[in-house]
Design a protein around this motif. Structure first.
Motif, PDB file in Angstrom:
ATOM      1  N   MET A 176      26.218   3.292  20.661  1.00  0.00           N
ATOM      2  CA  MET A 176      27.666   3.461  20.865  1.00  0.00           C
ATOM      3  C   MET A 176      28.272   2.137  21.343  1.00  0.00           C
ATOM      4  O   MET A 176      28.021   1.688  22.464  1.00  0.00           O
ATOM      5  CB  MET A 176      27.914   4.576  21.897  1.00  0.00           C
ATOM      6  N   PRO A 177      29.069   1.471  20.457  1.00  0.00           N
ATOM      7  CA  PRO A 177      29.578   0.146  20.819  1.00  0.00           C
ATOM      8  C   PRO A 177      30.759   0.204  21.784  1.00  0.00           C
ATOM      9  O   PRO A 177      31.347   1.266  21.967  1.00  0.00           O
ATOM     10  CB  PRO A 177      30.049  -0.430  19.477  1.00  0.00           C
ATOM     11  N   SER A 178      31.088  -0.944  22.347  1.00  0.00           N
ATOM     12  CA  SER A 178      32.307  -1.059  23.153  1.00  0.00           C
ATOM     13  C   SER A 178      33.460  -1.400  22.214  1.00  0.00           C
ATOM     14  O   SER A 178      33.311  -2.225  21.318  1.00  0.00           O
ATOM     15  CB  SER A 178      32.141  -2.170  24.180  1.00  0.00           C
ATOM     16  N   PHE A 179      34.601  -0.746  22.427  1.00  0.00           N
ATOM     17  CA  PHE A 179      35.770  -1.048  21.605  1.00  0.00           C
ATOM     18  C   PHE A 179      36.866  -1.704  22.453  1.00  0.00           C
ATOM     19  O   PHE A 179      38.050  -1.523  22.196  1.00  0.00           O
ATOM     20  CB  PHE A 179      36.289   0.232  20.927  1.00  0.00           C
ATOM     21  N   ALA A 180      36.421  -2.474  23.440  1.00  0.00           N
ATOM     22  CA  ALA A 180      37.371  -3.110  24.353  1.00  0.00           C
ATOM     23  C   ALA A 180      38.323  -4.054  23.616  1.00  0.00           C
ATOM     24  O   ALA A 180      39.397  -4.358  24.122  1.00  0.00           O
ATOM     25  CB  ALA A 180      36.607  -3.870  25.435  1.00  0.00           C
TER      26      ALA A 180
END
Ligand code: HEC
Ligand code: HEC
Length: 338
Positions: free
Chosen positions: A147-151
């Motif tokens: 689950m990636p970061s979408f910052a």
């Protein structure tokens, strides 16, 4: 029509055609798709009725609707759906069942939203998560999982995609509720029933304040004494955590911990990897221990005589995580506190 006009008209048709992307429709869950005559008299009819009611309550991928929040601007949810198709559907699936084409072989699997259950929450007793909990996971990702970061997304897109995740979540919850009402309770599926069940779902997502996690005590200082108390509670004679996480916290021995709420064999977290799936701040870790993550039990009431113990456990967990240990080595040479 003059030829020049005709050419312009034809060209405009072609360009419109090229821009239009095919948006796949929602699917029904596998339990409804595989529903057979033995389980229900007229499974095809039931599937049609449920799909019809779901569309009325939750809209379509082009025009989604959010149960419990009918005033949200339609463009906001359509934007959320667009971001979702582009960035999330490959893993979480077009309808949010966690079954996208890239999900195969991932461990842990991408979340199936349709059960309405989440892991990294700031509430107790299996209560629904706060919207802020979902937003935090999408912004920061779940480190150590796929689950990636979408910052990097603008705040507006983050808000939109989280609201769209809620659309899919409620759609999944409503689908199960309708199926159960029809198959188990033999109720007739109609507008009235669907509206009532949708109302019940909306109510569950209003989380009362007494379900929010508020730490029992203020975090004590991060000292050797605190770490040592945490170690004792984790892996000492009366320790409880090592049974699943191993004495060293690495869960290397794949101890049997039971199934997670999605029916998959659970696996205790490796607390020494330096990658906390649910966030690495003291408060993040406190919330995990306080509220549990099924099959990990909640320890909110685990230490009634010494509520600071939850913080000592947090400190011990931070101490054994790789990142913290590196920091400790650096600090240890400079001072007598860790
Ligand atoms: C490469 C695959 C992948 C992509 C792309 C992806 N996710 Fe995830 N997502 C996961 C996995 C795996 C988990 C489960 C993590 C776990 O169980 O520890 C997850 C979990 C979640 C959760 C649940 C958190 C909880 O508390 O249970 C949410 C919400 C979520 N993702 C939203 C999104 C959104 C929104 C996007 C797109 C903007 C997205 N994900 C893109 C793999 C992905
Ligand atoms: C019954 C088995 C079990 C017991 C007992 C248990 N855990 Fe867990 N623990 C788990 C499982 C399973 C997970 C969740 C893994 C996942 O799905 O992400 C977990 C996750 C965690 C996490 C979150 C890690 C992350 O990546 O964010 C922390 C922190 C944690 N446990 C600490 C503890 C502490 C401290 C104790 C003792 C007070 C304890 N656990 C007792 C099974 C257990």
């Amino acid at each position: 029509m003059k030829p020049v006009w005709f050419i312009a008209f034809a060209a405009s048709l072609i360009s419109v055609g090229c821009e239009r992307t095919v948006v796949p429709d929602y699917e029904l869950s596998s339990s409804l798709r595989t529903l057979a005559k033995e389980d229900f008299d007229k499974p095809d009819e039931l599937r049609r009725e449920i799909a019809h009611q779901l569309e009325k309550q939750c809209g379509t991928p082009q025009h989604p609707k959010l149960i419990g929040n009918p005033t949200l601007a339609p463009e906001h949810l359509s934007r959320g759906a667009e971001v979702y198709r582009l960035r999330c559907a490959a893993c979480h699936g077009n309808t949010g069942y966690g079954d996208g084409p890239a999900a195969k072989g991932l461990s842990p699997l991408p979340r199936d939203y349709s059960k309405g259950i989440f892991k990294f929450v700031s509430v107790v007793d299996g209560s629904k998560p706060l919207r802020e909990d979902l937003l935090r996971t999408v912004r920061e990702g779940a480190r150590g999982t796929s689950m990636p970061s979408f910052a990097q997304l603008p705040q507006q897109d983050l808000d939109a995609v989280v609201d769209y995740v809620l659309v899919l979540t409620h759609r999944g919850e409503l689908e199960s509720a309708l199926r159960e009402a029809a198959v188990d309770e033999e109720e007739k599926i109609d507008d009235k029933l669907a509206t009532k069940l949708a109302g019940d779902i909306a109510k569950k997502w209003v989380v009362p304040r007494n379900k929010h996690i508020h730490p029992l005590t203020v975090e004590p200082p991060y000292t050797w004494e605190s770490i040592e108390k945490g170690r004792e509670a984790f892996a000492g004679a009366n320790g409880v955590c090592f049974k699943c996480h191993d004495r060293d916290g690495s869960a290397r021995n794949l101890l049997e911990v039971g199934k997670d709420p999605w029916g998959h064999e659970g696996r205790a977290a490796d607390l020494t990897s330096g990658m906390f799936h649910g966030g690495a701040t003291s408060l993040d870790i406190y919330r995990r221990i306080y509220g549990g993550i099924k099959p990990m039990p909640a320890f909110a009431n685990g230490y009634p005589k010494d509520p600071d113990m939850l913080w000592h456990l947090v400190h011990y967990v931070q101490f054994i995580s790789g990142a913290r240990r590196r920091e400790v080595v650096r600090q240890f040479t400079a001072s007598s506190t860790p």
